[in-house]
Design a protein around this motif. Structure first.
Motif, PDB file in Angstrom:
ATOM      1  N   TRP A  48      -1.117  -5.638  -5.325  1.00 44.53           N
ATOM      2  CA  TRP A  48       0.167  -5.225  -5.900  1.00 44.53           C
ATOM      3  C   TRP A  48       0.102  -3.773  -6.376  1.00 44.53           C
ATOM      4  O   TRP A  48       1.044  -2.999  -6.163  1.00 44.53           O
ATOM      5  N   MET A  51       0.208  -1.531  -3.387  1.00 42.29           N
ATOM      6  CA  MET A  51       1.569  -1.523  -2.843  1.00 42.29           C
ATOM      7  C   MET A  51       2.484  -0.622  -3.663  1.00 42.29           C
ATOM      8  O   MET A  51       3.234   0.180  -3.111  1.00 42.29           O
ATOM      9  N   TRP A  55       4.207   2.649  -2.262  1.00 39.41           N
ATOM     10  CA  TRP A  55       5.667   2.693  -2.257  1.00 39.41           C
ATOM     11  C   TRP A  55       6.173   3.911  -3.036  1.00 39.41           C
ATOM     12  O   TRP A  55       7.110   4.596  -2.599  1.00 39.41           O
ATOM     13  N   LEU A  92      -0.251  -4.909   0.734  1.00 39.59           N
ATOM     14  CA  LEU A  92       0.411  -6.117   1.229  1.00 39.59           C
ATOM     15  C   LEU A  92      -0.595  -7.036   1.916  1.00 39.59           C
ATOM     16  O   LEU A  92      -0.607  -8.251   1.671  1.00 39.59           O
TER      17      LEU A  92
END
Length: 187
Positions: A48, A51, A55, A92
Motif C-alpha cells: 500500500w 502504491m 500514485w 499492487l
C-alpha cells in the motif's frame, strides 16, 4: 533403593535439558505459525505504501522529473515515469502476492538507487552512523522489499495459490502414471 548423588544430578540435568528442548520446540512451532500472517502484513502495508508513493509521483510527474533532473539522473522524464509505475504497480503486486519475489528485486534496486541518488550521505554512514542510514526515507521500503525477496510472499498470496495448483497438477500426473519428470518436480 538408594541412588548415588551423582545419578540424581544426572537425572535432573537430563530432565532440565528435556524441558528446555520441549519449550524450544514449542517456541519454534508458535513462531513458525506466525510467518504467514507476518508476511501478509508486510506485503499489505508496504505494498500500500509503495502504491501511494507511486500514485503520488504519477499525479505530479512534472515535480518528479524536476527532482530527478536536479539529482543528475540520466533521462529524468523516462526514469520518473519508470520509477513511478514500478512503485505503483509493484505495490499492487505485493498486495496481491503475485510475482512477489520477481517484483521485490526491482523494488530493492529502486531503493538502493534512491539512497545513492538522493541520500548518499545516509548510505555511506551505514557503519559510522547507522541511525542516519536507518532514518533515511528509503530504509523501511528497502527492508520490506528485502523481506519479501528473501522469504517470499507467504502462504496467503496469489503466488501460493498458483503454486498449489501447479503442485496439484504434478501430483495428479504422478498418480495417473504420467511422465516421471512430474514426480521429480515435487521435491
Amino acid at each position: 533403593m538408594v541412588v548415588p548423588a551423582g545419578k540424581i544430578e544426572e537425572r535432573e540435568g537430563e530432565s532440565m535439558m528435556q524441558l528446555v528442548d520441549r519449550y524450544y520446540r514449542l517456541l519454534i512451532r508458535v513462531s513458525s505459525s506466525l510467518q504467514a500472517p507476518f508476511l501478509l502484513a508486510v506485503r499489505l502495508y508496504w505494498g500500500w505504501q509503495f502504491m501511494q508513493t507511486g500514485w503520488g509521483k504519477l499525479n505530479d510527474i512534472g515535480k518528479v522529473v524536476q527532482f530527478f533532473t536536479s539529482l543528475g539522473i540520466p533521462s529524468p522524464a523516462l526514469n520518473a515515469y519508470f520509477v513511478s509505475a514500478l512503485e505503483f504497480g509493484g505495490g499492487l503486486l505485493l498486495i496481491l502476492g503475485l510475482g512477489s519475489r520477481l517484483i521485490a528485486l526491482p523494488l530493492v534496486i529502486d531503493m538502493f538507487v534512491a539512497y545513492i541518488a538522493a541520500d548518499r550521505e545516509a548510505l555511506f554512514s551505514i557503519i559510522s552512523n547507522p541511525d542516519k542510514f536507518m532514518g533515511a526515507a528509503p530504509f523501511t521500503f528497502l527492508i520490506a522489499s528485502l523481506i519479501v525477496l528473501v522469504f517470499g510472499p507467504g502462504r496467503v498470496s496469489a503466488d501460493a495459490l498458483l503454486a498449489g495448483r501447479v503442485s496439484g497438477i504434478q501430483v495428479q500426473r504422478a498418480v495417473e502414471g504420467r511422465p516421471r519428470a512430474a514426480v521429480q518436480n515435487l521435491t
